[in-house]
Design a protein around this motif. Structure first.
Motif, PDB file in Angstrom:
ATOM      1  N   PRO A 357       0.811  -1.227   0.000  1.00 55.67           N
ATOM      2  CA  PRO A 357       0.000   0.000   0.000  1.00 55.67           C
ATOM      3  C   PRO A 357       0.840   1.270   0.000  1.00 55.67           C
ATOM      4  CG  PRO A 357      -0.842  -1.579   1.602  1.00 55.67           C
ATOM      5  CD  PRO A 357       0.461  -2.124   1.119  1.00 55.67           C
ATOM      6  N   TRP A 358       2.035   1.188   0.562  1.00 50.42           N
ATOM      7  CA  TRP A 358       2.898   2.379   0.662  1.00 50.42           C
ATOM      8  C   TRP A 358       3.898   2.481  -0.488  1.00 50.42           C
ATOM      9  CZ3 TRP A 358       2.592  -1.588   4.298  1.00 50.42           C
ATOM     10  CH2 TRP A 358       3.608  -2.540   4.269  1.00 50.42           C
ATOM     11  N   GLN A 359       3.855   1.572  -1.450  1.00 48.73           N
ATOM     12  CA  GLN A 359       4.844   1.576  -2.535  1.00 48.73           C
ATOM     13  C   GLN A 359       4.872   2.862  -3.353  1.00 48.73           C
ATOM     14  OE1 GLN A 359       4.261   1.234  -6.068  1.00 48.73           O
ATOM     15  NE2 GLN A 359       6.437   1.085  -6.582  1.00 48.73           N
ATOM     16  N   PRO A 360       3.717   3.451  -3.755  1.00 53.16           N
ATOM     17  CA  PRO A 360       3.781   4.685  -4.551  1.00 53.16           C
ATOM     18  C   PRO A 360       4.467   5.837  -3.815  1.00 53.16           C
ATOM     19  CG  PRO A 360       1.590   3.694  -4.674  1.00 53.16           C
ATOM     20  CD  PRO A 360       2.330   2.969  -3.613  1.00 53.16           C
ATOM     21  N   TYR A 361       4.234   5.937  -2.507  1.00 56.89           N
ATOM     22  CA  TYR A 361       4.823   7.030  -1.728  1.00 56.89           C
ATOM     23  C   TYR A 361       6.328   6.827  -1.570  1.00 56.89           C
ATOM     24  CZ  TYR A 361      -0.149   7.145  -0.660  1.00 56.89           C
ATOM     25  OH  TYR A 361      -1.518   7.154  -0.765  1.00 56.89           O
ATOM     26  N   LEU A 362       6.734   5.579  -1.358  1.00 52.80           N
ATOM     27  CA  LEU A 362       8.157   5.269  -1.286  1.00 52.80           C
ATOM     28  C   LEU A 362       8.834   5.596  -2.611  1.00 52.80           C
ATOM     29  CD1 LEU A 362      10.684   3.940  -0.047  1.00 52.80           C
ATOM     30  CD2 LEU A 362       9.789   1.729  -0.815  1.00 52.80           C
ATOM     31  N   MET A 363       8.208   5.230  -3.715  1.00 51.48           N
ATOM     32  CA  MET A 363       8.779   5.473  -5.036  1.00 51.48           C
ATOM     33  C   MET A 363       8.989   6.964  -5.277  1.00 51.48           C
ATOM     34  SD  MET A 363       7.271   4.290  -8.741  1.00 51.48           S
ATOM     35  CE  MET A 363       5.654   4.962  -8.350  1.00 51.48           C
ATOM     36  N   ILE A 364       7.976   7.755  -4.967  1.00 51.41           N
ATOM     37  CA  ILE A 364       8.075   9.202  -5.197  1.00 51.41           C
ATOM     38  C   ILE A 364       9.171   9.813  -4.334  1.00 51.41           C
ATOM     39  CG2 ILE A 364       6.847  11.393  -4.906  1.00 51.41           C
ATOM     40  CD1 ILE A 364       4.261   9.823  -5.621  1.00 51.41           C
ATOM     41  N   ALA A 365       9.162   9.494  -3.039  1.00 49.67           N
ATOM     42  CA  ALA A 365      10.160  10.070  -2.132  1.00 49.67           C
ATOM     43  C   ALA A 365      11.569   9.639  -2.528  1.00 49.67           C
ATOM     44  CB  ALA A 365       9.855   9.662  -0.698  1.00 49.67           C
ATOM     45  N   TRP A 366      11.731   8.373  -2.906  1.00 55.82           N
ATOM     46  CA  TRP A 366      13.052   7.866  -3.276  1.00 55.82           C
ATOM     47  C   TRP A 366      13.587   8.565  -4.525  1.00 55.82           C
ATOM     48  CZ3 TRP A 366      14.812   4.383  -7.301  1.00 55.82           C
ATOM     49  CH2 TRP A 366      16.086   3.858  -7.079  1.00 55.82           C
ATOM     50  N   ILE A 367      12.735   8.733  -5.522  1.00 56.77           N
ATOM     51  CA  ILE A 367      13.150   9.419  -6.752  1.00 56.77           C
ATOM     52  C   ILE A 367      13.591  10.844  -6.448  1.00 56.77           C
ATOM     53  CG2 ILE A 367      12.280  10.408  -8.915  1.00 56.77           C
ATOM     54  CD1 ILE A 367      10.526   7.909  -9.198  1.00 56.77           C
ATOM     55  N   VAL A 368      12.807  11.558  -5.647  1.00 52.35           N
ATOM     56  CA  VAL A 368      13.116  12.959  -5.363  1.00 52.35           C
ATOM     57  C   VAL A 368      14.381  13.072  -4.519  1.00 52.35           C
ATOM     58  CG1 VAL A 368      12.241  15.099  -4.370  1.00 52.35           C
ATOM     59  CG2 VAL A 368      10.681  13.573  -5.569  1.00 52.35           C
TER      60      VAL A 368
END
Length: 415
Positions: A357-368
């Motif tokens: 469930p938290w994968q999209p938020y992790l992806m965004i934060a990691w990229i930034v």
């Protein structure tokens, strides 16, 4: 806002639920206030100091998965305290390190509350988007002098929104932009118009900040998001949807930039800012010369030279986060900062494509964060509030994965 004991009477559970909802709302409000920092201390600091203290007093715990972040950040700031010992005049040094320590605690706080309840991630990003749209609008209106006193939201003819510096304003908008892009690419088409409108406002705010670092960060983050989504999704129809929507988004952004360039003021500043190496970059004691001299100087100063001292020796600040960590936090701070960034990026890379469930938020934060590591070579990200929020998000998601794996190991095997 407090830990829930399974042995408490049922009668107390509604009260705990109310406290939890109120606490989550205050977290979202704190994130929202991070978009309005025109003076220091800002409302964000005042709220977060109180909020962090209350949450931990009421039982918020730091797990073994988050503890390394706390240890690294504390070691980083211990290096800063040691650098004070070599300063002849302390000046604002102690206050600078007090702010550094406070921001470190906010990062650990965000990681802990995310681990406690992953649903807060959505609230955090929604509040961030709201703040980005409002401060972005202020920057746009200020740039075009849309109302009396609008110049308060500009600096050197560059949009800065409700920030002190355009170079912080621009990067602050990137994570909310990626959140809207992700929703646009993976969500329902019925909500696309609202997301497109918000994305255009934020993109125009980034453009009018005329921050070359923010431009590069936006471009890198958008491309990385599309690439990872194409890597993650296996169906041809979904990949086609992502490619078509990405192309449409690019066309819209290009049209918006072309329209903005019709204004002479915008066009002139754009042509000036697109010069890759300016006089203050490559000139005598320019940015790059200061980097070289500064790194050589720090080889002879293991404790650093103290916060804000570099600008007293040279015409400007370090404008390099690695050099900044050496000058203001010494060798100890530098090593702990590098270790923290490597560990943070490793967490994101390991768990990036797992269906959670938290994968999209992790992806965004990691990229930034990767983007911030890159632009950190030409800009100082040390006291950027949103950067510490990004750290907390990645470590919080890492802690969620740790808890998830531990629960799987403890669960009985299927028959």
């Amino acid at each position: 806002m407090s830990t829930i004991d399974a042995h408490h009477p049922v009668a107390f559970r509604p009260q705990i639920a109310v406290l939890t909802l109120f606490g989550s709302a205050m977290v979202a409000f704190g994130v929202f206030l991070s978009g309005f920092v025109m003076s220091e201390p800002a409302p964000y600091e005042l709220l977060m100091v109180l909020q962090v203290a209350v949450w931990f007093l009421l039982g918020l715990k730091i797990s073994r998965a988050v503890a390394p972040l706390l240890a690294l950040l504390l070691t980083f700031n211990v290096g800063g305290i040691l650098s004070l010992t070599v300063m002849k005049d302390l000046g604002t040094g102690p206050m600078y390190l007090a702010v550094s320590t406070f921001l470190a605690l906010t990062s650990v706080f965000y990681a802990a509350i995310i681990e406690h309840r992953h649903q807060r991630l959505r609230l955090i990003f929604q509040a961030w988007v709201a703040a980005a749209i409002i401060t972005g609008l202020l920057g746009i209106l200020g740039y075009f002098h849309a109302f009396p006193g609008a110049e308060a939201f500009t600096l050197y003819d560059r949009a800065k929104g409700a920030f002190q510096d355009p170079n912080v304003f621009g990067p602050f908008l990137i994570a909310p932009a990626l959140y809207l892009m992700h929703g646009l690419l993976t969500g329902k088409l019925s909500s696309a118009p609202l997301r497109v409108a918000g994305l255009l406002i934020i993109a125009l705010g980034v453009f009018l900040s005329f921050s070359r670092a923010a431009w590069a960060l936006f471009l890198f983050s958008a491309v990385a998001l599309v690439f990872i989504l194409l890597l993650k999704e296996r169906t041809g129809a979904f990949r086609l949807k992502i490619l078509l929507l990405s192309l449409a988004a690019v066309v819209l952004l290009v049209v918006a930039v072309v329209i903005a360039l019709q204004f002479e003021q915008v066009r002139n500043l754009f042509l000036d800012r697109t010069t890759l190496v300016k006089e203050y970059d490559g000139g005598h004691l320019g940015r790059f010369a200061r980097h070289r001299i500064g790194f050589l100087m720090m080889m002879e100063n293991p404790l650093g030279i103290g916060p804000m001292v570099f600008s007293q020796i040279f015409p400007e600040d370090e404008h390099n986060i690695w050099l900044k960590s050496l000058t203001s936090y010494g060798w100890l701070g530098f090593v702990s900062y590098v270790a923290m960034m490597v560990w943070t990026l490793t967490i994101g890379f390991r768990f990036l494509l797992r269906d959670r469930p938290w994968q999209p938020y992790l992806m965004i934060a990691w990229i930034v964060i990767i983007g911030h590591v890159i632009i950190g070579n030409v800009i100082d990200t040390d006291h950027w509030r949103h950067f510490y929020l990004l750290l907390g998000i990645v470590w919080g998601c890492g802690a969620l994965e740790w808890r998830h794996q531990r629960a799987l190991r403890r669960s009985p095997l299927p028959a």
